[in-house]
Design a protein around this motif. Sequence first.
Motif, PDB file in Angstrom:
ATOM      1  N   TYR A 190      -2.154  12.639  -6.678  1.00  0.00           N
ATOM      2  CA  TYR A 190      -2.766  11.577  -5.589  1.00  0.00           C
ATOM      3  C   TYR A 190      -2.643  12.361  -4.203  1.00  0.00           C
ATOM      4  O   TYR A 190      -3.415  12.973  -3.616  1.00  0.00           O
ATOM      5  CB  TYR A 190      -2.361  10.148  -5.819  1.00  0.00           C
ATOM      6  N   HIS A 191      -1.334  11.908  -3.767  1.00  0.00           N
ATOM      7  CA  HIS A 191      -0.939  12.147  -2.340  1.00  0.00           C
ATOM      8  C   HIS A 191       0.198  13.033  -2.176  1.00  0.00           C
ATOM      9  O   HIS A 191       0.978  13.090  -3.041  1.00  0.00           O
ATOM     10  CB  HIS A 191      -1.058  10.957  -1.503  1.00  0.00           C
ATOM     11  N   GLY A 192       0.309  13.853  -1.137  1.00  0.00           N
ATOM     12  CA  GLY A 192       1.392  14.699  -0.722  1.00  0.00           C
ATOM     13  C   GLY A 192       1.581  14.749   0.768  1.00  0.00           C
ATOM     14  O   GLY A 192       0.753  14.386   1.669  1.00  0.00           O
ATOM     15  N   THR A 224       0.697  -1.221  -0.102  1.00  0.00           N
ATOM     16  CA  THR A 224      -0.039   0.227   0.010  1.00  0.00           C
ATOM     17  C   THR A 224       0.851   1.411  -0.147  1.00  0.00           C
ATOM     18  O   THR A 224       2.115   1.079   0.347  1.00  0.00           O
ATOM     19  CB  THR A 224      -0.821   0.048   1.282  1.00  0.00           C
ATOM     20  N   VAL A 225       0.199   2.181  -0.411  1.00  0.00           N
ATOM     21  CA  VAL A 225       0.955   3.553  -0.598  1.00  0.00           C
ATOM     22  C   VAL A 225       0.700   4.275   1.038  1.00  0.00           C
ATOM     23  O   VAL A 225       0.984   5.578   0.975  1.00  0.00           O
ATOM     24  CB  VAL A 225       0.623   4.540  -1.728  1.00  0.00           C
ATOM     25  N   HIS A 226       0.072   3.527   1.854  1.00  0.00           N
ATOM     26  CA  HIS A 226      -0.403   4.291   3.102  1.00  0.00           C
ATOM     27  C   HIS A 226       0.111   3.564   4.149  1.00  0.00           C
ATOM     28  O   HIS A 226      -0.521   3.140   5.060  1.00  0.00           O
ATOM     29  CB  HIS A 226      -1.864   4.487   3.007  1.00  0.00           C
ATOM     30  N   PRO A 227       1.640   3.619   4.372  1.00  0.00           N
ATOM     31  CA  PRO A 227       2.057   3.024   5.502  1.00  0.00           C
ATOM     32  C   PRO A 227       1.509   3.888   6.750  1.00  0.00           C
ATOM     33  O   PRO A 227       1.569   4.998   6.619  1.00  0.00           O
ATOM     34  CB  PRO A 227       3.585   3.147   5.306  1.00  0.00           C
ATOM     35  N   PHE A 266     -10.896   2.959  -0.738  1.00  0.00           N
ATOM     36  CA  PHE A 266      -9.731   2.949  -1.007  1.00  0.00           C
ATOM     37  C   PHE A 266      -8.777   3.366   0.281  1.00  0.00           C
ATOM     38  O   PHE A 266      -7.787   3.015   0.820  1.00  0.00           O
ATOM     39  CB  PHE A 266      -9.174   4.160  -1.914  1.00  0.00           C
ATOM     40  N   HIS A 267      -9.553   4.369   1.194  1.00  0.00           N
ATOM     41  CA  HIS A 267      -8.789   5.142   2.365  1.00  0.00           C
ATOM     42  C   HIS A 267      -9.640   5.057   3.489  1.00  0.00           C
ATOM     43  O   HIS A 267     -10.693   5.301   3.929  1.00  0.00           O
ATOM     44  CB  HIS A 267      -8.586   6.719   1.848  1.00  0.00           C
ATOM     45  N   HIS A 268      -8.850   4.407   4.393  1.00  0.00           N
ATOM     46  CA  HIS A 268      -8.815   4.677   5.998  1.00  0.00           C
ATOM     47  C   HIS A 268      -8.738   6.013   6.254  1.00  0.00           C
ATOM     48  O   HIS A 268      -7.680   6.712   5.854  1.00  0.00           O
ATOM     49  CB  HIS A 268      -7.978   3.599   6.818  1.00  0.00           C
ATOM     50  N   ILE A 323      -6.275  -3.897  -1.908  1.00  0.00           N
ATOM     51  CA  ILE A 323      -6.122  -3.363  -0.776  1.00  0.00           C
ATOM     52  C   ILE A 323      -5.245  -1.936  -0.958  1.00  0.00           C
ATOM     53  O   ILE A 323      -4.115  -2.097  -1.196  1.00  0.00           O
ATOM     54  CB  ILE A 323      -5.561  -4.071   0.650  1.00  0.00           C
ATOM     55  N   HIS A 324      -5.969  -0.858  -0.466  1.00  0.00           N
ATOM     56  CA  HIS A 324      -5.289   0.524  -0.988  1.00  0.00           C
ATOM     57  C   HIS A 324      -4.489   1.022   0.597  1.00  0.00           C
ATOM     58  O   HIS A 324      -3.738   1.866   0.424  1.00  0.00           O
ATOM     59  CB  HIS A 324      -5.955   1.714  -1.630  1.00  0.00           C
ATOM     60  N   SER A 325      -5.322   0.704   1.399  1.00  0.00           N
ATOM     61  CA  SER A 325      -4.779   1.320   2.863  1.00  0.00           C
ATOM     62  C   SER A 325      -5.408   0.474   3.967  1.00  0.00           C
ATOM     63  O   SER A 325      -5.926  -0.554   3.741  1.00  0.00           O
ATOM     64  CB  SER A 325      -5.283   2.735   3.077  1.00  0.00           C
TER      65      SER A 325
HETATM   66 CO    CO Z   1      -4.367   6.701  -1.526  1.00  0.00          CO
END
Ligand code: CO
Length: 481
Positions: A470-472, A170-173, A290-292, A223-225
């Motif tokens: 997306y994210h920053g 995931t990209v959300h450690p 996607f997002h918690h 699973i994204h997060s």
């Molecule tokens: Co995301």
Amino acid sequence: MSAGTTSQGFAAGFGESPEVAIDDVPVRGILPDWLEGSLLRNGPGSFQVGERRYRHWFDGLAMLHRFTVSSGRVSYQNRFLETEAYRAARDEGRIAFPEFATDPCRSLFARAMAVFDPQPTDSAKVNIAKVAEKFLALAETPIQVEFDPVTLKTVGVTGWDTSNFGRMTTVHPQLDDARGEAINLVTRFNASSQYVFRHLDTATPGATPTTLARRRVGEPGYIHSFGMSERYLVLAEFPLVVNPVSLLLWLKPYIENFRWKPERGTKFHIFDRQTGAHVKTVTSPAFFAFHHVNAYDDGDDVVVDLVGYDDASVIEAFYLHRLEEPDARIPPGTLRRFRLPLRGGGKTVTGEQISPTPIELPSLDYARMNTRPDHRYVYGVSLGDEPGFYDRLVKIDNVSRTTTTWRAEACYPGEGVFVGRPGREAEDDGVVLSVVLDAAAETSFLLVLDAASFTETARAELPHAVLHGYHGQFYGEVRPT
Ligand code: CO
């Protein structure tokens, strides 16, 4: 506009970006005098490679952006992440690696060989994290690319797992600086697939990730997060699942191998964060996310907040050809709360909707409020009733359950990143930063919103469009000299 783009106003956000550096970006309004540091953002820098165009919003070549605010001035730089995927695109005009929903052109022979020599993309375009003092561009493949936060030059690659073969992450450690730990989920796809939580001791220089928890799975989900409370890790397994063997054959782009099987429900697998032991699995009616947003312990329960959808059709809505349809509609995700019982025999959970306001790319004052039950404010992008793309920012108060909105004519904001005023007491004492596409001008600006009133205090206007990212993250310590 290049071929394939659309007459929709937000189309400038799905084209190509030039690489630029601007020392002094014109600012309208007043920047808070305490705001010092850099907003680092990740996202697609180009959807076009040679004659080919990527197919989906989650494809594209990774581009990093740095907006530095210092002494009331704003500087800006962007740069493509110098990866193998980028070099093949720049030097040979070809898409060389499979992305989320776009595969390279390959012969049947090369497709067959890909089973034995899989080449996950290194175009780490989805998020940014500072892990053990390294700034990383994060991808859903296990290849994480380290970069210099000032020059944005690529430094090298690292990873969450011991191998890149048949693995996604995931990209959300979840990062806990107080405990000195970073935790991420890796899905290992093979004949006996596993979900594996990997743990990194970020306080020990040179430490490498170790396995904290694992669970066998027949058909892994996308699973994204994941959620993390003080005591538990929560893996919400949505019924968008894949036969791992067919995935490894890679006959179709990655996400197109997954199937929606709502009869499975959504399973919440709960693990002890300290020992990694599996505590319980409970099931709710099927939904997708996607997002918690946050998770916290409450007596014998774990409470999980996330942005939920009734099904996974939102992924299809993000294909570029779908977004280009004049009546394109993005299914609205909403802020939902699930109470997971840890004690007793109950294995079924139900959720409640905190707010009917559509929201995506949710964020909060993560450093201060993550895992806390008194967390109140969620920031995100949102939609109206009319067709189109995310065209407003919202702040949802999950106590009063009210929404405050910012929007401007023909403007399409990206993720809102909260930056707290040093010494703040109120949770929303700070600003929300967002990179906004002005579709009429085909340029973008850095928007500074007062987080409490959710009104504009300043904007820094770039001469070009920044693609829909997306994210920053904001780092006070990143200040070019
Ligand atoms: Co995301």
